[in-house]
Design a protein around this motif. Structure first.
Motif, PDB file in Angstrom:
ATOM      1  N   ILE A  26       0.837  -1.205   0.000  1.00  0.00           N
ATOM      2  CA  ILE A  26       0.000   0.000   0.000  1.00  0.00           C
ATOM      3  C   ILE A  26       0.868   1.251   0.000  1.00  0.00           C
ATOM      4  CG2 ILE A  26      -1.625   1.340   1.401  1.00  0.00           C
ATOM      5  CD1 ILE A  26      -2.868  -1.389   2.239  1.00  0.00           C
ATOM      6  N   THR A  27       1.903   1.280   0.833  1.00  0.00           N
ATOM      7  CA  THR A  27       2.800   2.435   0.882  1.00  0.00           C
ATOM      8  C   THR A  27       3.497   2.643  -0.452  1.00  0.00           C
ATOM      9  OG1 THR A  27       3.175   2.032   3.235  1.00  0.00           O
ATOM     10  CG2 THR A  27       4.743   3.471   2.127  1.00  0.00           C
ATOM     11  N   TYR A  28       3.952   1.563  -1.045  1.00  0.00           N
ATOM     12  CA  TYR A  28       4.635   1.660  -2.335  1.00  0.00           C
ATOM     13  C   TYR A  28       3.700   2.212  -3.413  1.00  0.00           C
ATOM     14  CZ  TYR A  28       7.069   0.463  -6.586  1.00  0.00           C
ATOM     15  OH  TYR A  28       7.683   0.533  -7.812  1.00  0.00           O
ATOM     16  N   LEU A  29       2.480   1.706  -3.454  1.00  0.00           N
ATOM     17  CA  LEU A  29       1.532   2.184  -4.472  1.00  0.00           C
ATOM     18  C   LEU A  29       1.190   3.657  -4.265  1.00  0.00           C
ATOM     19  CD1 LEU A  29      -0.842  -0.907  -4.781  1.00  0.00           C
ATOM     20  CD2 LEU A  29       0.894  -0.107  -6.422  1.00  0.00           C
ATOM     21  N   LYS A  30       1.013   4.066  -3.013  1.00  0.00           N
ATOM     22  CA  LYS A  30       0.734   5.483  -2.733  1.00  0.00           C
ATOM     23  C   LYS A  30       1.886   6.362  -3.214  1.00  0.00           C
ATOM     24  CE  LYS A  30      -2.184   5.128   1.370  1.00  0.00           C
ATOM     25  NZ  LYS A  30      -2.234   5.353   2.822  1.00  0.00           N
ATOM     26  N   LEU A  31       3.107   5.984  -2.863  1.00  0.00           N
ATOM     27  CA  LEU A  31       4.260   6.786  -3.243  1.00  0.00           C
ATOM     28  C   LEU A  31       4.526   6.728  -4.746  1.00  0.00           C
ATOM     29  CD1 LEU A  31       6.646   5.975  -0.284  1.00  0.00           C
ATOM     30  CD2 LEU A  31       5.520   8.147  -0.753  1.00  0.00           C
ATOM     31  N   PHE A  32       4.266   5.598  -5.358  1.00  0.00           N
ATOM     32  CA  PHE A  32       4.504   5.451  -6.791  1.00  0.00           C
ATOM     33  C   PHE A  32       3.584   6.356  -7.599  1.00  0.00           C
ATOM     34  CE2 PHE A  32       3.718   3.410 -10.895  1.00  0.00           C
ATOM     35  CZ  PHE A  32       5.022   3.356 -11.376  1.00  0.00           C
ATOM     36  N   PHE A  33       2.320   6.412  -7.204  1.00  0.00           N
ATOM     37  CA  PHE A  33       1.376   7.226  -7.958  1.00  0.00           C
ATOM     38  C   PHE A  33       1.413   8.697  -7.573  1.00  0.00           C
ATOM     39  CE2 PHE A  33      -0.676   3.017  -8.531  1.00  0.00           C
ATOM     40  CZ  PHE A  33      -0.535   2.963  -9.904  1.00  0.00           C
ATOM     41  N   SER A  34       1.888   9.022  -6.372  1.00  0.00           N
ATOM     42  CA  SER A  34       1.923  10.426  -5.966  1.00  0.00           C
ATOM     43  C   SER A  34       3.185  11.132  -6.439  1.00  0.00           C
ATOM     44  CB  SER A  34       1.796  10.552  -4.449  1.00  0.00           C
ATOM     45  OG  SER A  34       2.950  10.033  -3.822  1.00  0.00           O
ATOM     46  N   ASN A  35       4.345  10.470  -6.398  1.00  0.00           N
ATOM     47  CA  ASN A  35       5.585  11.119  -6.776  1.00  0.00           C
ATOM     48  C   ASN A  35       6.542  10.075  -7.370  1.00  0.00           C
ATOM     49  OD1 ASN A  35       7.673  12.872  -7.111  1.00  0.00           O
ATOM     50  ND2 ASN A  35       7.851  13.444  -4.948  1.00  0.00           N
TER      51      ASN A  35
END
Length: 166
Positions: free
Chosen positions: A75-84
């Motif tokens: 979940i953290t990886y997907l959030k960071l991948f799509f945000s920045n």
């Protein structure tokens, strides 16, 4: 080269080799005919049931801890991948280090479970199997901890470098 640094590098080389050698030796020992027909007392039977439940609880705790960390990491990886997307490498390293810490904790729960299962009336083969399992998990834990330390040192050096540029 400092004597302390050479001593640390020697330990970093010899410790895994010693653990691997110990694991190979334990796995090569096979004790046959050690299972005698032992009469068990009602107390021993009751303790075995309780210890089996405790060992199952420790295995469940290991699964929950590791599973939760995997889900949180994804979940953290997907959030960071799509945000920045530019900071993707930093995020990957941070998630990997967090997952490594949790894997080490999960391995500890798993070792506790194996120790509990062997604690009631073990025979020689049970003790050898436990020794092999503990050595293997110790070896895994050693390499995980080493990766975590190296990753933290890299992050610290990068942050110091970034501060010196400012």
């Amino acid at each position: 080269m400092k004597p302390e640094a050479s001593k640390d590098s020697l330990i970093n080389l010899l410790l895994p080799l010693a653990l691997i050698l110990g694991l190979v030796l334990l796995l090569s020992l096979n004790v046959e005919g050690t299972q005698e027909d032992q009469l068990t007392t009602p107390l021993e039977t009751g303790l075995k049931v309780i210890v089996d439940y405790l060992a199952a609880a420790a295995e469940l705790a290991a699964a929950i801890v590791i599973g939760g960390a995997v889900v949180r990491g994804i979940i953290t990886y997907l959030k960071l991948f799509f945000s920045n997307p530019r900071k993707n490498f930093d995020a990957t390293e941070k998630i990997r280090l967090q997952l490594g810490r949790v894997l080490a904790l999960g391995l500890e729960f798993s070792v506790a479970s194996d120790i509990l299962r062997t604690s009631i009336a073990p025979n020689r083969q049970d003790i050898l199997n436990l020794g092999a399992i503990v050595l293997l998990r110790t070896l895994l834990n050693y390499f995980i901890e080493r990766e975590i330390q190296q990753g933290e040192q890299r992050r610290l050096q990068e942050s110091e470098f970034d501060r010196s540029l400012q």
